[in-house]
Design a protein around this motif. Sequence first.
Motif, mmCIF file in Angstrom:
data_model
loop_
_atom_site.group_PDB
_atom_site.id
_atom_site.type_symbol
_atom_site.label_atom_id
_atom_site.label_comp_id
_atom_site.label_asym_id
_atom_site.label_seq_id
_atom_site.Cartn_x
_atom_site.Cartn_y
_atom_site.Cartn_z
ATOM 1 N N PRO A 278 0.837 -1.211 0.000
ATOM 2 C CA PRO A 278 0.000 0.000 0.000
ATOM 3 C C PRO A 278 0.873 1.263 0.000
ATOM 4 C CG PRO A 278 -0.769 -1.533 1.657
ATOM 5 C CD PRO A 278 0.504 -2.095 1.115
ATOM 6 N N VAL A 279 0.485 2.248 -0.827
ATOM 7 C CA VAL A 279 1.263 3.481 -0.946
ATOM 8 C C VAL A 279 1.354 4.203 0.396
ATOM 9 C CG1 VAL A 279 1.234 5.774 -1.978
ATOM 10 C CG2 VAL A 279 0.815 3.783 -3.394
ATOM 11 N N LEU A 280 0.242 4.174 1.149
ATOM 12 C CA LEU A 280 0.209 4.885 2.429
ATOM 13 C C LEU A 280 1.264 4.306 3.382
ATOM 14 C CD1 LEU A 280 -1.462 7.236 3.380
ATOM 15 C CD2 LEU A 280 -2.958 5.648 4.585
ATOM 16 N N GLU A 281 1.394 2.955 3.359
ATOM 17 C CA GLU A 281 2.371 2.291 4.215
ATOM 18 C C GLU A 281 3.794 2.691 3.803
ATOM 19 O OE1 GLU A 281 1.799 -2.037 4.408
ATOM 20 O OE2 GLU A 281 3.987 -2.162 4.476
ATOM 21 N N GLU A 282 4.028 2.728 2.482
ATOM 22 C CA GLU A 282 5.349 3.107 1.968
ATOM 23 C C GLU A 282 5.706 4.526 2.414
ATOM 24 O OE1 GLU A 282 7.651 1.902 -0.424
ATOM 25 O OE2 GLU A 282 6.857 -0.128 -0.332
ATOM 26 N N ARG B 11 17.206 7.269 2.433
ATOM 27 C CA ARG B 11 15.953 6.494 2.427
ATOM 28 C C ARG B 11 14.761 7.315 2.905
ATOM 29 N NH1 ARG B 11 18.036 2.563 0.540
ATOM 30 N NH2 ARG B 11 19.850 1.445 1.308
ATOM 31 N N GLY B 12 14.690 8.530 2.409
ATOM 32 C CA GLY B 12 13.579 9.408 2.774
ATOM 33 C C GLY B 12 12.477 9.341 1.741
ATOM 34 N N VAL B 13 11.441 10.150 1.981
ATOM 35 C CA VAL B 13 10.265 10.094 1.121
ATOM 36 C C VAL B 13 10.533 10.757 -0.226
ATOM 37 C CG1 VAL B 13 9.083 12.215 1.849
ATOM 38 C CG2 VAL B 13 7.749 10.196 1.239
ATOM 39 N N GLY B 14 11.436 11.735 -0.252
ATOM 40 C CA GLY B 14 11.764 12.402 -1.516
ATOM 41 C C GLY B 14 12.471 11.449 -2.462
ATOM 42 N N GLU B 15 13.448 10.714 -1.897
ATOM 43 C CA GLU B 15 14.188 9.728 -2.670
ATOM 44 C C GLU B 15 13.220 8.666 -3.212
ATOM 45 O OE1 GLU B 15 17.007 7.889 -0.108
ATOM 46 O OE2 GLU B 15 17.953 6.703 -1.683
ATOM 47 N N TRP B 16 12.298 8.251 -2.361
ATOM 48 C CA TRP B 16 11.308 7.244 -2.753
ATOM 49 C C TRP B 16 10.422 7.786 -3.882
ATOM 50 C CZ3 TRP B 16 5.932 7.705 -2.058
ATOM 51 C CH2 TRP B 16 5.196 6.549 -2.326
ATOM 52 N N ALA B 17 9.982 9.042 -3.745
ATOM 53 C CA ALA B 17 9.109 9.636 -4.764
ATOM 54 C C ALA B 17 9.846 9.757 -6.095
ATOM 55 C CB ALA B 17 8.626 11.013 -4.309
ATOM 56 N N LEU B 18 11.109 10.138 -6.012
ATOM 57 C CA LEU B 18 11.923 10.293 -7.208
ATOM 58 C C LEU B 18 12.031 8.956 -7.939
ATOM 59 C CD1 LEU B 18 13.264 12.885 -8.030
ATOM 60 C CD2 LEU B 18 15.366 12.087 -7.011
ATOM 61 N N LYS B 19 12.310 7.893 -7.180
ATOM 62 C CA LYS B 19 12.433 6.564 -7.759
ATOM 63 C C LYS B 19 11.097 6.163 -8.390
ATOM 64 C CE LYS B 19 15.145 4.264 -4.947
ATOM 65 N NZ LYS B 19 15.299 3.474 -3.728
ATOM 66 N N SER B 20 9.997 6.484 -7.709
ATOM 67 C CA SER B 20 8.673 6.151 -8.250
ATOM 68 C C SER B 20 8.434 6.872 -9.568
ATOM 69 C CB SER B 20 7.579 6.541 -7.265
ATOM 70 O OG SER B 20 7.871 6.039 -6.003
ATOM 71 N N GLY C 57 0.071 9.293 -4.785
ATOM 72 C CA GLY C 57 0.057 9.307 -3.322
ATOM 73 C C GLY C 57 0.988 10.360 -2.768
ATOM 74 N N PHE C 58 2.174 10.470 -3.369
ATOM 75 C CA PHE C 58 3.132 11.452 -2.890
ATOM 76 C C PHE C 58 2.605 12.871 -3.080
ATOM 77 C CE2 PHE C 58 6.579 14.426 -3.815
ATOM 78 C CZ PHE C 58 7.181 14.421 -2.565
ATOM 79 N N VAL C 59 2.022 13.136 -4.271
ATOM 80 C CA VAL C 59 1.493 14.482 -4.535
ATOM 81 C C VAL C 59 0.437 14.835 -3.490
ATOM 82 C CG1 VAL C 59 0.108 15.837 -6.155
ATOM 83 C CG2 VAL C 59 2.020 14.470 -6.992
ATOM 84 N N ILE C 60 -0.450 13.876 -3.190
ATOM 85 C CA ILE C 60 -1.533 14.162 -2.253
ATOM 86 C C ILE C 60 -0.998 14.376 -0.834
ATOM 87 C CG2 ILE C 60 -3.572 13.165 -1.144
ATOM 88 C CD1 ILE C 60 -4.139 11.851 -3.911
ATOM 89 N N VAL C 61 -0.079 13.500 -0.403
ATOM 90 C CA VAL C 61 0.444 13.639 0.957
ATOM 91 C C VAL C 61 1.260 14.930 1.097
ATOM 92 C CG1 VAL C 61 2.024 12.649 2.654
ATOM 93 C CG2 VAL C 61 0.402 11.187 1.477
ATOM 94 N N ALA C 62 2.111 15.216 0.081
ATOM 95 C CA ALA C 62 2.903 16.449 0.140
ATOM 96 C C ALA C 62 1.979 17.668 0.151
ATOM 97 C CB ALA C 62 3.869 16.521 -1.040
#
Lengths: 339, 269
Positions: free
Chosen positions: A90-94, A289-298, A309-314
Amino acid sequence: MDPTFLRLIGLRLLAIPLSLLVVATFAFALVALIPGDPAVQILGQFATPEELDRLRAELGLDRTAAERYVIFIGHLLEGDLGTSFQSRRPVLEEIGRHLPATVELVVLATFGAVAIGLVMGGIGAWYRGRWPDRVASGGITLFQSIPDFLLALLLIFALFFVLRLVPPPVGRLGFGASAPPAVTGMLLVDSLLAGQYATFRRVAAASLLPVLALSVVYSAYIAKISRTTISAALNSDQALYARACGLSEWKVFGYALKQARTPILTYGAILFGSLIGGAAIIETIFAWRGVGEWALKSMLTLDVPAIQGFVIVAGAITLVLYLVLDILVLLLDPRIRLQ
Amino acid sequence: MRLARGALQAPLVLLACLTVLVLATAQWTLPLPYNPIMPGAGPPLRPPSAAHWFGTDRFGFDLFSRTLAAGSRDIPLAISGTLVSALAGVPLGLLAVTRGRAGELLMRGLDAFQAFPLVVLAVAVVALTGNRLENVVLAIAIINVPRFMRLVRAQGLSIREARFIEAAQTYGASWLRILLRHVLPNVYGVVIAQCSLTAAHSIVVIAALSFLGIGISPPAASWGSMIQAGAQNMATGQWWVVLFPGLAVLVTVASLNAIAEAFDRRLAQ
């Protein structure tokens, strides 16, 4: 609490669901940017027809855009951000797993930027027009022109390779070290809570370079506004009166400093919000291993649910942040309440 | 034009303009010692020497030729992105001046958009639309159009109350004529200053994108991809791979910022 104040806050609170809907719509519309058949773009040219069909069904491409939008918003209202294509989780968990590390980095970097900016701006205002002011201005121009990732790499060379002051940029814990038991997900806090002081020192040392790089680069704007505000305050009639009353120049400077708090608070909040994703390259360089790095990889792998998910949470974090900022500014600056 | 001449008189600004111009056209105007996209121009990872002024990277690329060639890609790209942003943002901003409430609402919406991390947004746009140069220009435009709009609108709103606008209205000038003949000439100065700032910021965005391998196809050179290629070497002591393209970014951005500041100073006088 006076009623105008409460009414202003109430209006802002009412605007939040509406703004969130705009952010969600924007996230939804992002998929429309993908040219051609998104399924082919995501899976590549060698995917089998069955795989393509499954992904199309998952993306809902067999339905109309209106149907997809309603389903998307519906899931969102249930707190469901979908499942990541890459990790199948789940994206929320990630996001929950990656966000604490970024919050640590961003909090430290924001405070660092404010500290460096205030010192440089303060020097500029105190010595206005003399050589320390010119040196500080030169520094500000330099900080403004250097990309954060370039500064980070230069710092790695200077502080790791030459001086050996910090551990190598191979992650926050280094090889073979185990993480402290997760309570908050923030390594600095968790290691202290668990009493693992050696781990804490290692994590703190590994945080030095990324925090320094971000603080220095983003202190430029804070330095500029604090120089302007403080020097205007030092030349104001209040300052003249304070001096006439016999207050020491240090006291006067203290009062002048107070005038800079609203613009600094405002920019600090904007900085905090934009660094939640904006520190992505720094996070990548230091294997944070932060959320930015994760979003970039996504984004690079076209992991659509993760990007959305990242756009909405940010977006949600930014909206809450601005609400808190507005309340603080209203509390600190009565002039705005009177308008 | 008088404004431009005045800003150019400062020698430092002239130097800044020259630097940007030279870096932007070096590939075509200067004789490069080696082919910038040919690996193995020299032995790998050698420090600066007489044969390779900026040294070589791990593929044996000549870093001097490559740094100059990268400028001829990055700077024109940044300038095209800036021009597209200005060409779209200025008319939209002027329109927002005439539409009071709608303009206000639009700007509010754009404010929220500005808070989003811009580099991440640029990555998303290019990653989703495809790894092509025109999409990099598009990404820069998406980031910067709102800035031009806000600037032109703010400037336009303050001019709208001026006497000469009132005078134009009394002799029955249409709103289009007022916008083009009376408002637009008064926003030129700030728009030019903003263009220079936007170009500086675009250089950083393009460097960040190509650092991540976006909008660049190897072996073509770009400052960001060159910095990325040397990133690992910084921890092992080969500083020259990152330093020279990094300095090129720094000098270009500082020059463009200096030009913008010179224009701002002239405007303030």
